[in-house]
Scaffold this active site. Structure first.
Site, PDB file in Angstrom:
ATOM      1  N   ARG A 287      19.575 -16.279 -14.010  1.00 29.67           N
ATOM      2  CA  ARG A 287      18.483 -15.674 -13.250  1.00 29.67           C
ATOM      3  C   ARG A 287      18.524 -14.154 -13.391  1.00 29.67           C
ATOM      4  NH1 ARG A 287      17.985 -16.340  -6.732  1.00 29.67           N
ATOM      5  NH2 ARG A 287      19.832 -15.050  -6.866  1.00 29.67           N
TER       6      ARG A 287
ATOM      7  N   ASP B 268       8.946 -18.970   4.000  1.00 29.48           N
ATOM      8  CA  ASP B 268      10.112 -18.120   3.793  1.00 29.48           C
ATOM      9  C   ASP B 268       9.754 -17.158   2.657  1.00 29.48           C
ATOM     10  OD1 ASP B 268      12.521 -16.938   3.031  1.00 29.48           O
ATOM     11  OD2 ASP B 268      13.695 -18.687   3.650  1.00 29.48           O
TER      12      ASP B 268
ATOM     13  N   PHE C 262      15.606 -23.583  -0.821  1.00 25.15           N
ATOM     14  CA  PHE C 262      16.917 -22.938  -0.706  1.00 25.15           C
ATOM     15  C   PHE C 262      17.756 -23.738   0.299  1.00 25.15           C
ATOM     16  CE2 PHE C 262      19.842 -19.606   0.741  1.00 25.15           C
ATOM     17  CZ  PHE C 262      20.204 -19.032  -0.473  1.00 25.15           C
TER      18      PHE C 262
ATOM     19  N   TYR D  40      17.780  -7.863   2.756  1.00 22.79           N
ATOM     20  CA  TYR D  40      18.720  -7.225   1.824  1.00 22.79           C
ATOM     21  C   TYR D  40      18.419  -7.504   0.358  1.00 22.79           C
ATOM     22  CZ  TYR D  40      20.841 -11.867   2.398  1.00 22.79           C
ATOM     23  OH  TYR D  40      21.043 -13.215   2.472  1.00 22.79           O
ATOM     24  N   LYS D  41      17.303  -8.183   0.072  1.00 23.14           N
ATOM     25  CA  LYS D  41      16.957  -8.441  -1.339  1.00 23.14           C
ATOM     26  C   LYS D  41      16.035  -7.327  -1.825  1.00 23.14           C
ATOM     27  CE  LYS D  41      18.029 -13.292  -0.902  1.00 23.14           C
ATOM     28  NZ  LYS D  41      17.608 -14.559  -0.349  1.00 23.14           N
TER      29      LYS D  41
HETATM   30  C1  PLP Z   1      18.409 -15.216   0.424  1.00 23.84           C
HETATM   31  C2  PLP Z   1      17.754 -16.343   1.147  1.00 23.84           C
HETATM   32  C3  PLP Z   1      18.191 -16.718   2.410  1.00 23.84           C
HETATM   33  C4  PLP Z   1      19.359 -15.997   3.027  1.00 23.84           C
HETATM   34  O1  PLP Z   1      19.689 -16.438   4.286  1.00 23.84           O
HETATM   35  P1  PLP Z   1      20.720 -15.558   5.161  1.00 23.84           P
HETATM   36  O2  PLP Z   1      20.768 -16.275   6.438  1.00 23.84           O
HETATM   37  O3  PLP Z   1      20.153 -14.190   5.266  1.00 23.84           O
HETATM   38  O4  PLP Z   1      22.017 -15.559   4.431  1.00 23.84           O
HETATM   39  C5  PLP Z   1      17.530 -17.757   3.039  1.00 23.84           C
HETATM   40  N1  PLP Z   1      16.485 -18.397   2.460  1.00 23.84           N
HETATM   41  C6  PLP Z   1      16.047 -18.052   1.222  1.00 23.84           C
HETATM   42  C7  PLP Z   1      14.903 -18.774   0.613  1.00 23.84           C
HETATM   43  C8  PLP Z   1      16.674 -17.031   0.529  1.00 23.84           C
HETATM   44  O5  PLP Z   1      16.258 -16.690  -0.681  1.00 23.84           O
END
Ligand code: PLP
Length: 387
Positions: free
Chosen positions: A346, A172, A101, A197-198
């Site tokens: 997705r 992560d 990501f 928040y997911k």
């Molecule tokens: C959703 C997600 C994030 C989100 O990062 P924020 O700092 O909370 O915006 C980071 N890494 C991964 C792999 C994600 O899926």
């Protein structure tokens, strides 16, 4: 869920639960509205980061004192990755995969940039990670479930290989926590971070959580030293002394509203239990793959997710040359999925609230959009700020 909506995007933003809504109302009206500053102690706001962390711990195979919640995923990742690097002085490589990501890669770059030693961020293909770990590797930083394809790393195998070479691993778990069972303890994991928040439904911008194995706590040191990570914040000392354990991962004042809704929404996930959720998640995803492949044959779709559920998270992705327009057209049929560049459609199947009838109907509506060609309308190709 809003009327008629088929929500297959809970992997991006979990929906509002009754528990979270009720808790937010109570916190706003009573704790903040009436209790004012006294609520730091009366409502125990001050211990929310540890309390919510303890709840998350139960979902990821951690001990309650090994997890704390406070800042966004990006900031939490920065603190953990810098702390991990500092635990392996003299090693000059941070290792990640090229499909990670973006924020994870950007953060790793900044950790490398500010490191007192020259550090290189090395990016390799996901299937070459294990062989890329060597005696120069300080930290392997990976996202457990790939956000595009849903492909899952073998956490135990990667961790074992890293440890054999003396490296640490930072996982992560943004697309894992609440989506599939994770056992950090059994994998002898070092550190982990994950999104609130997911699949945990904490609400937009809800904080992330940080995990570090107890065995690392005595030597943990993170660079964003703030007063909330001090061992005695209210002594207002001029000298920083880190708190023991995970509390030192805190920096500033915790976001009480966001933490409160996360605290409440977590109960639904905990009550359902990760094993039951995983069983349903696999069944939902398999039904979707089966239905889409049967109904949309010859329409230019290709499964981008692993076919074998063992290697797949709680999402199903299909490639399509015009995936963006197809996803937009599908929105008009009230099926909410999302698009990830360059060509990934997705669909997240959060097992807590997604029904089998939703899966069935979503596949049907996707087939209608593709067969009718409605997605070719130019208005479906206009891109907004958020996809
Ligand atoms: C959703 C997600 C994030 C989100 O990062 P924020 O700092 O909370 O915006 C980071 N890494 C991964 C792999 C994600 O899926």
């Amino acid at each position: 869920m809003p009327d008629g909506v088929i929500y297959l995007d809970g992997n991006s933003l979990g929906p509002l639960s009754r528990a979270a809504r009720d808790r937010l109302r109570e916190v706003v009206d009573s704790e903040w509205g009436q209790g004012l500053i006294g609520s730091w102690t009366e409502a125990n706001w001050i211990n929310l980061p540890a309390r919510v962390g303890g709840k998350v711990a139960g979902l990821i195979g951690a001990e309650p004192q090994e997890v704390i919640t406070c800042d966004s995923t990006s900031i939490t990742l920065f603190k953990l990755l810098a702390a991990a690097r500092a635990l392996r002085p003299g090693r000059r490589v941070l290792l990640t995969d090229a499909g990670n990501f973006p924020t994870d890669t950007y953060i790793a770059e900044s950790v490398a940039d500010i490191s007192p030693e020259a550090i290189e961020l090395r990016q390799v293909r996901a299937d070459a990670i294990i062989e890329a770990i060597d005696d120069e590797t300080a930290v392997v930083s990976l996202t457990h479930v790939n956000y595009r394809t849903g492909a899952v790393y073998d956490m135990a195998a990667v961790t074992k290989s890293a440890h054999a070479r003396g490296a640490l691993v930072l996982w992560d778990l943004s697309h894992s926590a609440g989506a599939l069972p994770v056992d950090l303890g059994a994998c002898d994991a070092d550190m982990a971070v994950g999104c609130g928040y997911k699949y945990l439904n904490g609400g937009p911008g809800a904080p992330a959580w940080a995990f570090a194995a107890s065995r690392l706590h005595p030597n943990l040191a993170q660079p964003l030293t703030g007063w909330m990570g001090h061992q005695a914040p209210f002594e207002f000392s001029g000298r920083y002394e880190p708190a023991a354990g995970m509390r030192q991962m805190l920096t500033g004042t915790p976001p009480v509203l966001a933490l409160s809704s996360l605290d409440a929404s977590l109960d639904d996930v905990v009550d359902a239990g990760m094993d039951r959720l995983r069983t349903k998640s696999v069944a939902l995803c398999e039904l979707f793959i089966r239905q889409v492949e049967a109904r949309c044959a010859g329409q230019g779709l290709a499964l981008a997710s692993p076919r074998d559920a063992v290697h797949r998270g709680s999402q199903v992705s299909f490639r399509h040359e015009d995936g963006f327009a197809v996803i937009r057209a599908l929105l008009e049929s009230k099926v909410i999925g999302d698009f990830r560049a360059p060509d990934i459609m997705r669909f997240g199947f959060a097992p807590l609230y997604t029904r089998f009838v939703d899966v069935w109907d979503a596949a049907e509506k996707l087939a209608e959009v593709l067969e009718s060609g409605t997605w070719r309308d130019p208005r479906f190709s206009v891109r907004g700020a958020v996809t």
